[in-house]
Design a protein around this motif. Sequence first.
Motif, PDB file in Angstrom:
ATOM      1  N   ILE A  11       0.850  -1.188   0.000  1.00 27.01           N
ATOM      2  CA  ILE A  11       0.000   0.000   0.000  1.00 27.01           C
ATOM      3  C   ILE A  11       0.886   1.237   0.000  1.00 27.01           C
ATOM      4  O   ILE A  11       2.077   1.154   0.298  1.00 27.01           O
ATOM      5  N   THR A  12       0.300   2.368  -0.330  1.00 24.25           N
ATOM      6  CA  THR A  12       1.029   3.633  -0.320  1.00 24.25           C
ATOM      7  C   THR A  12       0.442   4.552   0.742  1.00 24.25           C
ATOM      8  O   THR A  12      -0.721   4.390   1.142  1.00 24.25           O
ATOM      9  N   PRO A  13       1.232   5.525   1.189  1.00 25.85           N
ATOM     10  CA  PRO A  13       0.695   6.485   2.162  1.00 25.85           C
ATOM     11  C   PRO A  13      -0.563   7.183   1.644  1.00 25.85           C
ATOM     12  O   PRO A  13      -1.479   7.473   2.413  1.00 25.85           O
ATOM     13  N   GLU A  14      -0.633   7.402   0.329  1.00 25.32           N
ATOM     14  CA  GLU A  14      -1.788   8.091  -0.257  1.00 25.32           C
ATOM     15  C   GLU A  14      -3.064   7.266  -0.144  1.00 25.32           C
ATOM     16  O   GLU A  14      -4.171   7.817  -0.168  1.00 25.32           O
ATOM     17  N   PRO A  40       7.379   2.666  -0.790  1.00 22.37           N
ATOM     18  CA  PRO A  40       7.171   3.560   0.352  1.00 22.37           C
ATOM     19  C   PRO A  40       7.809   2.964   1.612  1.00 22.37           C
ATOM     20  O   PRO A  40       7.811   1.745   1.789  1.00 22.37           O
ATOM     21  N   THR A  41       8.347   3.831   2.465  1.00 23.05           N
ATOM     22  CA  THR A  41       8.961   3.331   3.690  1.00 23.05           C
ATOM     23  C   THR A  41       7.890   3.067   4.747  1.00 23.05           C
ATOM     24  O   THR A  41       6.792   3.631   4.705  1.00 23.05           O
ATOM     25  N   LYS A  47       3.241   7.313   9.317  1.00 19.02           N
ATOM     26  CA  LYS A  47       2.829   8.717   9.462  1.00 19.02           C
ATOM     27  C   LYS A  47       1.422   8.924   8.903  1.00 19.02           C
ATOM     28  O   LYS A  47       0.572   9.562   9.534  1.00 19.02           O
ATOM     29  N   ALA A  48       1.156   8.357   7.736  1.00 19.54           N
ATOM     30  CA  ALA A  48      -0.171   8.484   7.122  1.00 19.54           C
ATOM     31  C   ALA A  48      -1.220   7.791   7.988  1.00 19.54           C
ATOM     32  O   ALA A  48      -2.335   8.302   8.154  1.00 19.54           O
ATOM     33  N   ALA A  49      -0.868   6.634   8.540  1.00 19.28           N
ATOM     34  CA  ALA A  49      -1.809   5.904   9.407  1.00 19.28           C
ATOM     35  C   ALA A  49      -2.139   6.726  10.649  1.00 19.28           C
ATOM     36  O   ALA A  49      -3.307   6.845  11.028  1.00 19.28           O
TER      37      ALA A  49
END
Length: 110
Positions: A11-14, A40-41, A47-49
């Motif tokens: 998955i991506t942060p977006e 993505p790291t 951070k997004a979560a």
Amino acid sequence: MSHNVTITGQITPEQVPMLAENGIKTIINNRPDGEEAGQPTSAEIEKAATQAGLAYKEISFSGNGLTQQHVEDFADYFNQAEQPVLIFCRTGNRSTGIYEVAKQMDLLDD
């Protein structure tokens, strides 16, 4: 209690805000950073979560590197995690594997 689990590839942060909108409460990452260029790291996804109000945990391992400790750490976190839980790695295979091993070892709460 039956498990409410989604297993997926990277998955991506977006994508995280959409996952939250769709009801996901916890994300577990089984993929180590740096497996491929442009990935993505874990920190970016975490951070997004956090921004989306989701719990996040990294329990990463290489494709053939699954250990008893990984399975126990996964089960300990999974059992206290708010569901629904999304578990991911590059393709979903590792995540399926750790989930199934934890179930077979009877480490996951019913």
